[in-house]
Scaffold this active site. Structure first.
Site, PDB file in Angstrom:
ATOM      1  N   ASN A 120      64.269  66.710  46.966  1.00 21.86           N
ATOM      2  CA  ASN A 120      64.980  65.547  45.482  1.00 21.86           C
ATOM      3  C   ASN A 120      65.457  64.701  47.393  1.00 21.86           C
ATOM      4  O   ASN A 120      65.202  62.917  46.526  1.00 21.86           O
ATOM      5  CB  ASN A 120      65.830  66.259  44.826  1.00 21.86           C
ATOM      6  CG  ASN A 120      66.790  66.619  46.121  1.00 21.86           C
ATOM      7  OD1 ASN A 120      66.993  67.251  46.657  1.00 21.86           O
ATOM      8  ND2 ASN A 120      67.762  67.153  45.457  1.00 21.86           N
TER       9      ASN A 120
ATOM     10  N   ARG B 255      70.718  65.668  57.498  1.00 26.02           N
ATOM     11  CA  ARG B 255      72.182  65.628  58.064  1.00 26.02           C
ATOM     12  C   ARG B 255      71.783  66.564  58.195  1.00 26.02           C
ATOM     13  O   ARG B 255      72.764  67.876  58.570  1.00 26.02           O
ATOM     14  CB  ARG B 255      71.798  65.815  55.961  1.00 26.02           C
ATOM     15  CG  ARG B 255      73.084  65.931  55.655  1.00 26.02           C
ATOM     16  CD  ARG B 255      73.945  65.721  54.749  1.00 26.02           C
ATOM     17  NE  ARG B 255      73.952  66.623  53.721  1.00 26.02           N
ATOM     18  CZ  ARG B 255      73.918  66.592  52.341  1.00 26.02           C
ATOM     19  NH1 ARG B 255      74.472  65.675  50.876  1.00 26.02           N
ATOM     20  NH2 ARG B 255      73.455  67.904  51.498  1.00 26.02           N
TER      21      ARG B 255
ATOM     22  N   ALA C 109      60.699  70.383  51.772  1.00 22.67           N
ATOM     23  CA  ALA C 109      59.528  71.513  50.671  1.00 22.67           C
ATOM     24  C   ALA C 109      58.009  70.806  51.033  1.00 22.67           C
ATOM     25  O   ALA C 109      57.629  69.941  51.408  1.00 22.67           O
ATOM     26  CB  ALA C 109      60.861  70.768  49.640  1.00 22.67           C
TER      27      ALA C 109
ATOM     28  N   GLU D 289      73.494  74.774  50.839  1.00 32.70           N
ATOM     29  CA  GLU D 289      74.241  73.480  49.215  1.00 32.70           C
ATOM     30  C   GLU D 289      73.006  74.111  48.867  1.00 32.70           C
ATOM     31  O   GLU D 289      71.573  73.523  48.994  1.00 32.70           O
ATOM     32  CB  GLU D 289      73.514  72.296  50.888  1.00 32.70           C
ATOM     33  CG  GLU D 289      74.306  72.390  52.118  1.00 32.70           C
ATOM     34  CD  GLU D 289      76.016  71.544  51.960  1.00 32.70           C
ATOM     35  OE1 GLU D 289      76.527  71.811  50.552  1.00 32.70           O
ATOM     36  OE2 GLU D 289      76.920  71.739  52.522  1.00 32.70           O
TER      37      GLU D 289
ATOM     38  N   ARG E 251      70.721  58.459  39.538  1.00 34.19           N
ATOM     39  CA  ARG E 251      70.930  58.090  40.788  1.00 34.19           C
ATOM     40  C   ARG E 251      68.945  58.899  41.013  1.00 34.19           C
ATOM     41  O   ARG E 251      69.881  60.485  40.488  1.00 34.19           O
ATOM     42  CB  ARG E 251      71.900  58.530  41.570  1.00 34.19           C
ATOM     43  CG  ARG E 251      72.133  58.920  42.534  1.00 34.19           C
ATOM     44  CD  ARG E 251      73.695  58.135  44.072  1.00 34.19           C
ATOM     45  NE  ARG E 251      72.593  58.188  45.215  1.00 34.19           N
ATOM     46  CZ  ARG E 251      72.998  59.364  46.132  1.00 34.19           C
ATOM     47  NH1 ARG E 251      73.583  60.540  45.775  1.00 34.19           N
ATOM     48  NH2 ARG E 251      72.961  59.180  47.534  1.00 34.19           N
TER      49      ARG E 251
ATOM     50  N   SER F  15      78.565  61.246  47.953  1.00 36.23           N
ATOM     51  CA  SER F  15      78.103  61.452  48.981  1.00 36.23           C
ATOM     52  C   SER F  15      78.724  60.619  50.073  1.00 36.23           C
ATOM     53  O   SER F  15      78.733  59.291  49.475  1.00 36.23           O
ATOM     54  CB  SER F  15      76.693  61.027  48.645  1.00 36.23           C
ATOM     55  OG  SER F  15      75.849  62.489  48.176  1.00 36.23           O
TER      56      SER F  15
ATOM     57  N   GLU G 290      78.109  69.208  55.035  1.00 35.16           N
ATOM     58  CA  GLU G 290      77.509  69.056  55.824  1.00 35.16           C
ATOM     59  C   GLU G 290      78.307  67.545  55.602  1.00 35.16           C
ATOM     60  O   GLU G 290      79.124  67.134  55.344  1.00 35.16           O
ATOM     61  CB  GLU G 290      76.213  69.348  54.643  1.00 35.16           C
ATOM     62  CG  GLU G 290      75.669  70.443  55.552  1.00 35.16           C
ATOM     63  CD  GLU G 290      73.267  70.329  55.222  1.00 35.16           C
ATOM     64  OE1 GLU G 290      73.286  69.457  54.330  1.00 35.16           O
ATOM     65  OE2 GLU G 290      72.754  70.581  55.920  1.00 35.16           O
TER      66      GLU G 290
HETATM   67  P1  NAD Z   1      64.338  75.167  45.541  1.00 34.93           P
HETATM   68  O1  NAD Z   1      64.914  76.338  46.564  1.00 34.93           O
HETATM   69  O2  NAD Z   1      63.188  76.054  45.204  1.00 34.93           O
HETATM   70  O3  NAD Z   1      63.157  74.854  47.216  1.00 34.93           O
HETATM   71  C1  NAD Z   1      64.244  74.941  48.374  1.00 34.93           C
HETATM   72  C2  NAD Z   1      63.430  74.851  49.704  1.00 34.93           C
HETATM   73  O4  NAD Z   1      63.570  76.031  49.488  1.00 34.93           O
HETATM   74  C3  NAD Z   1      61.817  74.083  49.522  1.00 34.93           C
HETATM   75  O5  NAD Z   1      61.626  74.057  51.133  1.00 34.93           O
HETATM   76  C4  NAD Z   1      61.153  75.352  49.527  1.00 34.93           C
HETATM   77  O6  NAD Z   1      59.515  75.234  50.037  1.00 34.93           O
HETATM   78  C5  NAD Z   1      61.972  76.132  50.230  1.00 34.93           C
HETATM   79  N1  NAD Z   1      62.117  78.125  49.498  1.00 34.93           N
HETATM   80  C6  NAD Z   1      61.538  78.365  48.710  1.00 34.93           C
HETATM   81  N2  NAD Z   1      61.555  79.535  48.007  1.00 34.93           N
HETATM   82  C7  NAD Z   1      61.806  79.284  49.152  1.00 34.93           C
HETATM   83  C8  NAD Z   1      61.623  81.285  49.855  1.00 34.93           C
HETATM   84  N3  NAD Z   1      62.051  82.353  49.165  1.00 34.93           N
HETATM   85  N4  NAD Z   1      62.853  81.569  51.294  1.00 34.93           N
HETATM   86  C9  NAD Z   1      62.639  80.463  52.355  1.00 34.93           C
HETATM   87  N5  NAD Z   1      62.290  79.487  51.786  1.00 34.93           N
HETATM   88  C10 NAD Z   1      62.254  79.005  50.524  1.00 34.93           C
HETATM   89  O7  NAD Z   1      64.885  74.013  45.445  1.00 34.93           O
HETATM   90  P2  NAD Z   1      63.798  73.147  45.278  1.00 34.93           P
HETATM   91  O8  NAD Z   1      63.773  72.723  43.627  1.00 34.93           O
HETATM   92  O9  NAD Z   1      62.987  72.313  46.133  1.00 34.93           O
HETATM   93  O10 NAD Z   1      65.591  71.743  45.605  1.00 34.93           O
HETATM   94  C11 NAD Z   1      66.365  71.852  44.358  1.00 34.93           C
HETATM   95  C12 NAD Z   1      67.375  72.322  44.056  1.00 34.93           C
HETATM   96  O11 NAD Z   1      67.994  72.241  45.828  1.00 34.93           O
HETATM   97  C13 NAD Z   1      68.233  72.147  43.101  1.00 34.93           C
HETATM   98  O12 NAD Z   1      68.854  73.598  42.498  1.00 34.93           O
HETATM   99  C14 NAD Z   1      69.343  71.482  43.962  1.00 34.93           C
HETATM  100  O13 NAD Z   1      71.092  71.593  43.072  1.00 34.93           O
HETATM  101  C15 NAD Z   1      69.284  72.190  44.869  1.00 34.93           C
HETATM  102  N6  NAD Z   1      69.947  70.828  46.466  1.00 34.93           N
HETATM  103  C16 NAD Z   1      71.510  71.349  46.068  1.00 34.93           C
HETATM  104  C17 NAD Z   1      72.484  70.168  47.519  1.00 34.93           C
HETATM  105  C18 NAD Z   1      73.215  70.393  47.591  1.00 34.93           C
HETATM  106  O14 NAD Z   1      73.607  70.103  48.343  1.00 34.93           O
HETATM  107  N7  NAD Z   1      73.493  71.893  47.353  1.00 34.93           N
HETATM  108  C19 NAD Z   1      71.478  68.947  47.471  1.00 34.93           C
HETATM  109  C20 NAD Z   1      70.003  68.390  47.467  1.00 34.93           C
HETATM  110  C21 NAD Z   1      69.241  69.667  46.093  1.00 34.93           C
END
Ligand code: NAD
Length: 496
Positions: free
Chosen positions: A167, A175, A192, A266, A294, A457, A474
């Site tokens: 995202n 960060r 990702a 996070e 946003r 943020s 972070e």
């Molecule tokens: P996701 O958990 O599907 O993927 C995040 C990353 O993890 C990607 O690089 C993906 O390839 C990798 N991944 C997926 N499965 C994995 C596994 N089994 N082992 C290791 N790595 C793996 O999340 P997303 O769809 O890319 O992002 C959306 C989520 O991220 C939402 O829940 C959002 O709230 C969260 N997010 C949190 C923050 C924060 O700072 N708290 C910031 C941005 C997004």
């Protein structure tokens, strides 16, 4: 209901410059042992825009060996040298802001103006940690019963595995990378698979700024789980920093526990945004629009449940819906577009089902609610009022441009509902009563509270959550400590 034509814009000088920006990235700086590739698509057109290498686990282990070797040498550089390199990287990132913003919009979809905002925000972490790298990292204590002096210092923890979501492809990378290299760690970065291009472009710029060639290894792959388990089983990985969903975060926490690795997590959010009767209506409407829209609502701190006190609710819903109806949906590179595509078709289907479920439970659809026909993954800016607590949309992280509004009567009820979730990342409070603002903020289960504004943020703030939203912070000074280990020297002193 106002329905607008969506601005699709595919052929324009801006699109050509975005394609040129993407074409200028070196996709395989490290070299892959196989010829496997995967496709990266523009979410606005579904067109394939790049085919980076689909690195294998062995490629990942080779990358770890390089990052670890480079990290050991980098840790011996002076803090001043590391700081200078980061300052230079900041200058180069800003110099390349047009190129980086176009890459972000092409691969992730957000409107170009927001992509420029991300480039600045992401680069600010690099500048912040260039400054933070020079801050004192130790202290001095007296043994309370005498006989010794205790000196503490902080050392780089070692090589870090950094896993980022799609995202904010630039900000989530810097960060993590900036504090890691500021203190002297090497890093293996797994971006990702939907948005690996920005990270590749940023890593190239770091090298041009003077970061040793091998220090930051970007491993693009579709085999995230295999790669991360193999790397975490390797004793050279001493730190894992992950931003993404709570589900994946808890798998990684399990693996980290097995190998005793320090983690920062996070994770997901379900932010409540509370508007009290004594709020400034205009400020609350504006803040709620920002907190909702946003990044197209695809943000972990996005307002997920908008809770409005009954006395101000009708006026708020009217003002908010009017503001949301002015949104221009389309290709993020299109003129005047303020809401881009969402990331993929799975997201579009999820949004349609959340809206249908909310309406079936009795919610009132005030705006939008549909996915326009045609190429690209689009969903209208949507407003649902009187959303029942039992509907799926109130329980899940929406991650899209749908505002779910419900009403409350008392402060106690608002707090009870706001905290009735396993998550605790961001929250927002709108009130002109300063006592209420702090009192409510103190009682919200959240790592971050926006008071009378829709943005939390900031590079100077320790970003992070409580409960299922994660561990660690972070940004700020706390973000640096995540990449350090404390040690102390117990120095014998003569008895006095
Ligand atoms: P996701 O958990 O599907 O993927 C995040 C990353 O993890 C990607 O690089 C993906 O390839 C990798 N991944 C997926 N499965 C994995 C596994 N089994 N082992 C290791 N790595 C793996 O999340 P997303 O769809 O890319 O992002 C959306 C989520 O991220 C939402 O829940 C959002 O709230 C969260 N997010 C949190 C923050 C924060 O700072 N708290 C910031 C941005 C997004």
């Amino acid at each position: 209901m106002i329905v607008r034509e969506i601005v699709r814009d595919v052929e324009s000088p801006l699109s050509e410059s975005a394609d040129a920006a993407v074409a200028s990235i070196t996709l395989d700086r490290q070299g892959s042992a196989t010829n496997a590739i995967f496709e990266v698509r523009d979410p606005a057109s579904e067109r394939v825009i790049a085919t980076p290498p689909d690195h294998s686990v062995d490629d990942g282990l080779a990358a770890l060996a390089r990052a670890d070797r480079a990290g050991r040498a980098w840790a011996r550089e002076t803090a001043r040298r590391r700081s200078d390199v980061l300052h230079h990287a900041y200058d180069l990132l800003i110099e390349q802001k047009d190129r980086l913003a176009r890459i972000i919009t092409r691969e992730m979809g957000k409107p170009l103006a927001e992509a420029y905002g991300e480039v600045q925000y992401a680069s600010d972490y690099v500048r912040w940690y260039a400054e933070e790298a020079l801050r004192p990292a130790g202290n001095f204590r007296e043994n309370p019963v005498g006989g010794s002096t205790i000196l503490t210092s902080r050392a780089p923890i070692g090589t870090a595995l950094l896993i980022t979501p799609w995202n904010f492809p630039m900000a989530m990378a810097t960060r993590k990378i900036a504090p890691a290299i500021a203190v002297g760690c090497g890093a293996v970065v797994k971006p990702a698979e939907l948005t690996p291009l920005t990270t590749l472009a940023v890593a190239e710029i770091f090298v041009r700024a003077g970061v040793p060639e091998d220090l930051i290894q970007i491993v693009t792959t579709t085999r995230a789980a295999d790669l991360s388990s193999a790397l975490m089983a390797d004793p050279r990985i001493r730190k894992v920093s992950f931003t993404g969903s709570t589900g994946v975060g808890s798998i990684l926490l399990g693996q980290a526990a097995q190998h005793v690795i320090k983690t920062s997590m996070e994770l997901g959010g379900n932010a409540p945004l509370l508007v009290f009767d004594d709020a400034d209506l205009e400020r609350a409407v504006e803040g709620a629009v920002v907190a909702k829209l946003r990044n197209g609502g695809q943000s972990c701190v996005a307002a997920n449940r908008i809770l409005v006190q009954s006395g101000i609710a009708d006026a708020f819903v009217e003002g908010f819906t009017e503001r949301m109806s002015r949104v221009v949906l389309g290709n993020g590179l299109g003129e005047g577009v303020t809401l881009g595509p969402v990331i993929d078709d799975r997201a579009v289907r999820k949004f349609s089902s959340l809206v249908d479920d909310a309406v079936a439970h009795g919610a009132e659809l005030r705006l939008g609610g549909s996915a326009p026909d045609g190429a690209g993954h689009f969903f209208e800016a949507t407003v649902l009022d009187r959303v029942p607590e039992a509907s799926e949309i109130a329980l899940t992280e929406i991650f899209g441009p749908i505002a779910a509004i419900s009403r409350f009567d008392t402060e106690a009820e608002a707090l009870e509902r706001a905290n009735s979730t396993p998550f605790g990342l961001a929250s927002y409070v709108f009130t002109e009563n300063i006592d209420r603002a702090f009192d409510v903020a103190d009682r919200l289960d959240a790592g971050m509270v926006g008071i009378n504004q829709g943005i939390v943020s900031n590079v100077a703030a320790p970003f992070g959550g409580v409960k299922a939203s994660g561990l660690g912070r972070e940004g700020s000074g706390e973000g640096l400590e995540e990449y350090q280990e404390i040690r102390f020297y117990n120095l014998a002193r003569r008895a006095r």
